[in-house]
Design a protein around this motif. Structure first.
Motif, PDB file in Angstrom:
ATOM      1  N   LEU A  25       0.827  -1.210   0.000  1.00 19.24           N
ATOM      2  CA  LEU A  25       0.000   0.000   0.000  1.00 19.24           C
ATOM      3  C   LEU A  25       0.858   1.254   0.000  1.00 19.24           C
ATOM      4  N   PHE A  26       1.996   1.187   0.652  1.00 16.39           N
ATOM      5  CA  PHE A  26       2.910   2.318   0.664  1.00 16.39           C
ATOM      6  C   PHE A  26       3.382   2.635  -0.755  1.00 16.39           C
ATOM      7  N   VAL A  27       3.714   1.613  -1.517  1.00 15.25           N
ATOM      8  CA  VAL A  27       4.146   1.810  -2.895  1.00 15.25           C
ATOM      9  C   VAL A  27       3.009   2.397  -3.735  1.00 15.25           C
ATOM     10  N   ILE A  28       1.798   1.899  -3.517  1.00 18.99           N
ATOM     11  CA  ILE A  28       0.641   2.442  -4.236  1.00 18.99           C
ATOM     12  C   ILE A  28       0.430   3.913  -3.879  1.00 18.99           C
ATOM     13  N   GLY A  29       0.604   4.250  -2.609  1.00 16.16           N
ATOM     14  CA  GLY A  29       0.492   5.649  -2.190  1.00 16.16           C
ATOM     15  C   GLY A  29       1.533   6.530  -2.860  1.00 16.16           C
ATOM     16  N   LEU A  30       2.753   6.004  -2.990  1.00 17.37           N
ATOM     17  CA  LEU A  30       3.796   6.762  -3.683  1.00 17.37           C
ATOM     18  C   LEU A  30       3.455   6.981  -5.149  1.00 17.37           C
ATOM     19  N   PHE A  32       0.418   7.262  -6.341  1.00 19.32           N
ATOM     20  CA  PHE A  32      -0.605   8.313  -6.367  1.00 19.32           C
ATOM     21  C   PHE A  32      -0.002   9.701  -6.164  1.00 19.32           C
ATOM     22  N   VAL A  33       0.965   9.799  -5.280  1.00 20.46           N
ATOM     23  CA  VAL A  33       1.617  11.098  -5.068  1.00 20.46           C
ATOM     24  C   VAL A  33       2.351  11.526  -6.328  1.00 20.46           C
ATOM     25  N   GLY A  34       3.041  10.602  -6.976  1.00 29.47           N
ATOM     26  CA  GLY A  34       3.727  10.917  -8.227  1.00 29.47           C
ATOM     27  C   GLY A  34       2.756  11.279  -9.334  1.00 29.47           C
ATOM     28  N   LEU A  35       1.645  10.589  -9.390  1.00 30.25           N
ATOM     29  CA  LEU A  35       0.621  10.896 -10.386  1.00 30.25           C
ATOM     30  C   LEU A  35       0.044  12.292 -10.154  1.00 30.25           C
ATOM     31  N   GLY A  36      -0.132  12.634  -8.897  1.00 31.61           N
ATOM     32  CA  GLY A  36      -0.640  13.964  -8.574  1.00 31.61           C
ATOM     33  C   GLY A  36       0.347  15.070  -8.872  1.00 31.61           C
ATOM     34  N   TYR A  37       1.611  14.759  -8.891  1.00 30.42           N
ATOM     35  CA  TYR A  37       2.624  15.754  -9.224  1.00 30.42           C
ATOM     36  C   TYR A  37       2.494  16.197 -10.681  1.00 30.42           C
ATOM     37  N   TYR A  38       2.158  15.253 -11.530  1.00 31.55           N
ATOM     38  CA  TYR A  38       2.060  15.559 -12.952  1.00 31.55           C
ATOM     39  C   TYR A  38       0.638  15.877 -13.410  1.00 31.55           C
ATOM     40  N   VAL A  45      -3.533  14.000  -2.636  1.00 34.83           N
ATOM     41  CA  VAL A  45      -4.274  13.864  -1.378  1.00 34.83           C
ATOM     42  C   VAL A  45      -4.615  12.400  -1.128  1.00 34.83           C
ATOM     43  N   ILE A  46      -5.073  11.720  -2.170  1.00 37.85           N
ATOM     44  CA  ILE A  46      -5.365  10.285  -2.044  1.00 37.85           C
ATOM     45  C   ILE A  46      -4.087   9.522  -1.700  1.00 37.85           C
ATOM     46  N   THR A  50      -3.306   7.344   1.628  1.00 34.79           N
ATOM     47  CA  THR A  50      -2.893   5.945   1.493  1.00 34.79           C
ATOM     48  C   THR A  50      -1.559   5.697   2.187  1.00 34.79           C
ATOM     49  N   LEU A  51      -0.651   6.659   2.101  1.00 35.10           N
ATOM     50  CA  LEU A  51       0.641   6.523   2.790  1.00 35.10           C
ATOM     51  C   LEU A  51       0.457   6.445   4.298  1.00 35.10           C
ATOM     52  N   CYS A  52      -0.418   7.272   4.839  1.00 35.13           N
ATOM     53  CA  CYS A  52      -0.660   7.262   6.285  1.00 35.13           C
ATOM     54  C   CYS A  52      -1.248   5.930   6.738  1.00 35.13           C
TER      55      CYS A  52
END
Length: 85
Positions: A25-30, A32-38, A45-46, A50-52
């Motif tokens: 799940l941590f990898v999936i959260g990362l 999502f964060v990378g996807l949100g950057y672009y 936010v998602i 997910t990281l938390c």
């Protein structure tokens, strides 16, 4: 204290599965964060949510693994101290 360690470390295989799921799940959260950057910021936010959650899940699994190993270490030292007397 032994009762708490026995409760937490009673099933190390389950704790390992929980830790690995949290890691996944941590990898999936990362991602999502990378996807949100672009793209849109709501993906970040998602990803942060997910990281938390994944950190909590992985920490709970690691606590179970640690409790099991610590309990085994305590039992081994008790057996050695009984054999010395």
């Amino acid at each position: 204290m032994y009762k708490l360690l026995e409760k937490l470390g009673q099933n190390p295989q389950r704790s390992l599965k929980l830790f690995l799921r949290g890691l996944g799940l941590f990898v999936i959260g990362l991602v999502f964060v990378g996807l949100g950057y672009y793209h849109h910021h709501l993906w970040q936010v998602i990803g942060i949510f997910t990281l938390c959650v994944s950190c909590l899940i992985a920490a709970w699994g690691y606590l179970g693994i640690f409790a099991n190993r610590w309990l085994n270490m305590l039992y081994k030292t008790q057996i050695k101290s009984k054999n010395v007397k």
